[in-house]
Design an enzyme around this catalytic site. Structure first.
Site, PDB file in Angstrom:
ATOM      1  CG  HIS A 171      -0.748  -0.144   2.137  1.00 53.62           C
ATOM      2  ND1 HIS A 171      -0.005   0.812   2.902  1.00 53.62           N
ATOM      3  CD2 HIS A 171      -1.542  -0.659   3.495  1.00 53.62           C
ATOM      4  CE1 HIS A 171       0.705   0.467   4.436  1.00 53.62           C
ATOM      5  NE2 HIS A 171      -0.543  -0.510   5.235  1.00 53.62           N
ATOM      6  CG  HIS A 224      -3.288  -6.881  13.040  1.00 50.39           C
ATOM      7  ND1 HIS A 224      -3.763  -5.816  13.642  1.00 50.39           N
ATOM      8  CD2 HIS A 224      -2.242  -6.476  12.470  1.00 50.39           C
ATOM      9  CE1 HIS A 224      -3.085  -5.013  12.045  1.00 50.39           C
ATOM     10  NE2 HIS A 224      -2.637  -5.037  12.173  1.00 50.39           N
ATOM     11  CD  GLU A 242      -2.647  -3.482   7.484  1.00 49.58           C
ATOM     12  OE1 GLU A 242      -2.615  -3.625   8.868  1.00 49.58           O
ATOM     13  OE2 GLU A 242      -3.069  -2.599   6.695  1.00 49.58           O
ATOM     14  CG  ASP A 257      -0.849  -7.494   6.292  1.00 50.10           C
ATOM     15  OD1 ASP A 257      -1.419  -7.257   6.651  1.00 50.10           O
ATOM     16  OD2 ASP A 257       0.383  -7.149   7.102  1.00 50.10           O
ATOM     17  CG  HIS A 306      -0.098  -0.693  11.968  1.00 55.38           C
ATOM     18  ND1 HIS A 306      -0.502  -1.840  11.090  1.00 55.38           N
ATOM     19  CD2 HIS A 306      -0.627   0.282  11.729  1.00 55.38           C
ATOM     20  CE1 HIS A 306      -0.988  -1.079   9.614  1.00 55.38           C
ATOM     21  NE2 HIS A 306      -1.470  -0.226  10.275  1.00 55.38           N
ATOM     22  CG  ASP A 313       1.690  -5.277  11.515  1.00 54.87           C
ATOM     23  OD1 ASP A 313       2.291  -6.415  11.701  1.00 54.87           O
ATOM     24  OD2 ASP A 313       0.770  -4.418  11.341  1.00 54.87           O
ATOM     25  CE1 TYR A 338       5.516  -4.164   8.779  1.00 51.52           C
ATOM     26  CE2 TYR A 338       5.500  -2.787  10.663  1.00 51.52           C
ATOM     27  CZ  TYR A 338       4.953  -4.225   9.770  1.00 51.52           C
ATOM     28  OH  TYR A 338       4.385  -4.256   9.398  1.00 51.52           O
ATOM     29  CG  HIS A 362       5.218  -8.385   8.728  1.00 52.20           C
ATOM     30  ND1 HIS A 362       4.146  -8.818   7.529  1.00 52.20           N
ATOM     31  CD2 HIS A 362       4.471  -7.095   8.760  1.00 52.20           C
ATOM     32  CE1 HIS A 362       3.613  -8.125   7.152  1.00 52.20           C
ATOM     33  NE2 HIS A 362       3.365  -7.236   8.319  1.00 52.20           N
TER      34      HIS A 362
END
Ligand code: FEO
Length: 407
Positions: A23, A77, A79, A81, A144, A163, A191, A222
């Site tokens: 993104h 999380h 999100e 991803d 996040h 994250d 990051y 990640h």
């Protein structure tokens, strides 16, 4: 590839070697979506992956156990991803109960049809026994997203940090001591700057909570897993959460006919001559991701733009908009730039610096059409001023450190 964290705790995620745009974040080294399988008397999957890779995740789980034997899917999380693959995973794991906090349940309900899912809602302090091992949950709002949480296994001193502490870094290595540390730290900083920076205040709180845990290993969602450099990444997060400045000056500019370029070089030259690390960044030869990363720990920023349509050049505008969103703090700065028949470029930069609550060291330096010798002299004086300011930061750090706080 070694994917084993502890006995019967394995990485089962996906390494995305080819992604270069997350993104708008330039992922020059690719990305990973980490998921982990904890096998005990009960089996728990910690997080999933981005939706295109859900079947790869299921394949990895299937290499270790029967899909029917997975009892829990923890969602740290929502999100996409990490939870984009959740619908496919919940469909393929018929006996799994989703484990998440209240806000995560609501967020997942917005992304997926969750009506058929069995769900166990947890909150900070709740525990779930898997047998020999226990999952403990710690909500980490805004690190996040509002629904984010950590999962901790006290018996293994292992923290699944989603994250936080992550890096967009595709690698054959799964652990920090197998990969080149400089690269891993550089990607962790990138990051942080581009994803986590707006939430420094919340990160500081999370670090306080994490300090009470006995942690030997941090497994983020990640990048590589921290097992040999846990102290280093936690200390780095402490500094980044406060945008703790280094004695470093950035001269960031965009230029139309090189008048603003000449001013930038004069500022940069004077700062460098004063013995301070100074970086000259032509916006159109860089990108938002790299610029935000450099700004994170800079003491001072000189930002220049030529005037276009009574405002800044478009790429300078993009950088300022991006920085205002990320909200880097503890900076001193000044604006500069050229104009023709109407002012606007350097004035707009000056306003944006004030909007970010930076300490603005002087009024904007302006040049009509071309910088005169006098204007270039002003630029050199400004460069020396920036160097002096950065030296203050250097002596503060040597003295044990003004840890600057988010105002
Ligand atoms: Fe990696 Fe906030 O998702």
């Amino acid at each position: 590839m070694n994917t084993t964290l502890r006995e019967n705790i394995d990485w089962v995620g996906y390494v995305d070697w080819t992604v270069r745009d997350f993104h708008g974040y330039n992922t020059d080294r690719g990305a990973t979506y980490n998921a982990y399988l904890v096998r005990d008397e009960k089996t728990a999957l910690i997080d999933t992956v981005n939706s295109p890779f859900a079947d790869r995740l299921l394949h990895n789980i299937g290499e270790l156990t029967d899909l029917t034997s997975v009892d829990y899917v923890v969602c740290n999380h929502a999100e996409p991803d990490h939870a984009g693959g959740m619908a496919r995973v919940m469909e393929a794991l018929p006996n799994a109960v989703l484990v998440c906090d209240k806000k995560c349940e609501a967020a997942l309900g917005r992304h997926h049809d969750t009506s058929g899912w069995k769900t166990l809602i947890v909150a900070t302090g709740d525990t779930l026994s898997l047998g020999r091992r226990t999952l403990e949950f710690i909500e980490t709002p805004m690190v996040h997203w509002p629904e984010s949480m950590f999962t901790y296994i006290p018996e293994e001193k292992l923290l699944f940090s989603m994250d936080a502490f992550g890096q967009h870094y595709a690698s054959s290595q799964r652990f920090d001591d197998d990969a080149p540390l400089c690269t891993v730290m550089e990607e962790a900083k990138t990051y942080y700057a581009n994803i986590v920076m707006p939430f420094g205040r919340q990160v500081a709180k999370v670090l306080e909570r994490a300090a009470k845990l006995d942690i030997e290993m941090i497994a983020p969602s990640h990048g590589v897993i921290w097992r040999s450099h846990v102290a280093e990444i936690v200390e780095a997060y402490g500094n980044w959460a406060r945008c703790r400045p280094k004695p470093k000056v950035l001269v960031i500019y965009d230029t139309m006919w090189d008048s603003t370029g000449q001013m930038a070089r004069a500022i940069h030259e004077a700062t460098s001559e004063a013995g301070i690390a100074a970086e000259l960044i032509n916006i159109r030869a860089s990108n938002l991701t790299k610029i935000a990363t450099e700004v994170l720990d800079a003491a001072c920023v000189a930002f220049g733009s030529s005037t276009l349509n009574q405002g800044v050049l478009p790429m300078a505008g993009a950088v300022l908009t991006y920085l205002k969103g990320l909200g880097p703090v503890n900076k001193a700065g000044l604006a500069f730039g050229s104009y023709g028949w109407s002012k606007g470029g350097p004035e707009a930069v000056d306003e944006d610096m004030k909007a970010m609550k930076w300490e603005v060291l002087r009024e904007p330096i302006r040049a009509q059409y071309r910088p005169t010798a006098a204007v270039l002299g002003e630029c050199r004086a400004a460069g020396r001023m920036l160097a002096e300011k950065a030296k203050e930061v250097a002596s503060d750090r040597k003295a044990g450190g003004r840890v600057c706080v988010d105002p």
